[in-house]
Scaffold this motif. Structure first.
Motif: not given
Ligand code: PMP
Ligand code: GLN
Length: 410
Positions: A287-311
């Motif tokens: 939390q004292f180095n980067c605190f948090s990561c790129h928001t839109p990528s996390q949102i996109g990945l959340a939905e993408f990962l919900s389909d197990k074919n993605s991995y």
């Protein structure tokens, strides 16, 4: 009457003003004591720069040259357009952490809590650095197997800890567990593992896990498991993730990279899975180095990962590339060392030359137009088994063009 303090400070002020009239070379330039005096430019940067300079095909640094998944791009795009452009929560976007927990349950049968056990990070390298910084105290010993990914040793040293280096057995690159037992000491704080392995494509099997278990049981040793190539494993071999083993998980930081598995290395997004107690400390550093990561990528990945074919399809996709590359390389004088996972395939070149691997890699980049990575760069001592690494995560035409050039080496 000016007191002594006033006289001293006027004198100091005068000296400070005089600096402007001094010749440049005796002006005071601040110096620091390097924390990493041995470290130079990484071999990946060096070989990529040489490839660019000479116009060579770059099979050196590990990054794909084919397009990443278009659906994932549009999901991230949509998140941006929908206005998700401010800070994400410090541990990561909750739906993404939930998707990761579901994936872990599905693949490894382990219950991981998104609230307390998963932290989204700006890449796998950062996750590893943060885990080491969270744990290490000066003088602690960390067991590292070589060849090793280039960030490990500097990450340990910058924390004042001591790398204890053990060679993987050449040419299969398996761990010598007897040697590990010999090198464990009361100061051993961590063991670092990497499977699938960069640069060799070696993997851990169940026997390795049992050996590890027997060694750490009843000790205070922490495991750092670098699993950035998690899904990129071939021939239907199961990935021996530490996350399969609850007893090991509670003493481990397990680090992953979305950049590697989803072919978007430039996104620099990953995550770390650990126990709640270790994660609490990890997040204090994070939390004292980067605190948090790129928001839109996390949102996109959340939905993408919900389909197990993605991995679940990634291993087969990369395996096809490994097989294609290996088939083509059959026309050359290089001798393959088996690769079971990752982006990489190592080759011996003893039927071509007895040059050092660095000289050989540089020469074939310049003379034949194909860049690779000399494996000696992954050894602290520069140990040279005369092996170079090629990245096969490339378009078929790139692999064809590269091998056509490599066949000319006699
Ligand atoms: N560990 C290994 C073994 C790697 O090859 C890489 C790739 N750069 C990383 C960690 C780091 O991944 P990232 O690009 O997400 O930082
Ligand atoms: N992991 C990549 C490789 O091994 C390189 C990443 C980097 O350049 N630091 O090629």
């Amino acid at each position: 009457m000016p007191d002594q303090f006033q006289i001293t400070s006027s004198l100091l002020n005068a000296i400070w003003e005089i600096r402007l009239f001094l010749p440049f070379n005796i002006m005071m330039i601040p110096t620091i004591q390097s924390k990493l005096p041995q470290v130079g430019t990484s071999i990946f940067t060096v070989m990529s720069a040489l490839a660019t300079e000479t116009g060579a095909i770059n099979l050196g640094q590990g990054f794909p040259d084919f397009p990443m998944n278009a659906q994932l791009i549009s999901l991230v795009n949509r998140a941006m357009k929908d206005g998700y452009n401010q800070y994400a929560p410090m541990p990561g976007w909750m739906p993404l952490r939930e998707s990761i927990a579901e994936k872990i349950y599905l693949l490894y049968g382990s219950q991981v809590h998104p609230e307390t056990d998963i932290t989204i990070t700006p890449g796998g390298t950062y996750a590893i650095y943060t885990a080491l910084t969270t744990v290490l105290q000066p003088g602690d010993e960390v067991i590292i197997f070589e060849p090793a990914y280039d960030s490990y040793i500097p990450n340990v040293e910058v924390n004042g800890a001591v790398p204890v280096l053990i060679d993987l057995k050449f040419p299969g690159y398996k761990i010598d567990w007897k040697e590990v037992r010999r090198r464990i000491s009361p100061k051993t704080r961590m063991i670092m593992l990497n499977s699938p392995h960069n640069p060799t494509g070696a993997i851990l099997d169940e026997e390795d896990i049992n050996e590890l278990r027997a060694i750490v049981e009843g000790t205070n040793i922490i495991i750092l498991s670098d699993e950035v190539y998690e899904h990129l494993i071939f021939d239907n071999i199961p990935h021996q993730s530490i996350l399969r083993y609850p007893d090991l998980m509670k003493r481990s930081f397990v680090c992953f990279s979305f950049g590697k598995v989803y072919h978007c290395t430039g996104w620099k997004l990953g995550y770390c899975v650990s126990s709640a107690a270790l994660t609490k400390e990890f997040r204090k550093v994070h939390q004292f180095n980067c605190f948090s990561c790129h928001t839109p990528s996390q949102i996109g990945l959340a939905e993408f990962l919900s389909d197990k074919n993605s991995y679940t399809t990634l291993g087969a996709f990369l395996q096809k590339k490994r097989d294609y590359f290996q088939d083509l390389m059959g026309q050359t004088k290089f001798t393959p060392i088996p690769s079971y996972g990752s982006y990489f395939q190592c080759y011996k070149y003893d039927r071509i030359s007895d040059e050092s691997d660095k000289d050989f890699a540089i020469r074939i980049t310049k003379q034949y137009g194909v860049a690779s990575i000399p494996v000696s760069a992954f050894y602290h001592s520069g140990k040279d088994n005369k092996v170079i690494r090629f990245c096969f995560a490339k378009k078929e035409e790139t692999l064809e063009q590269a091998v056509e050039k490599l066949t000319k080496i006699k």
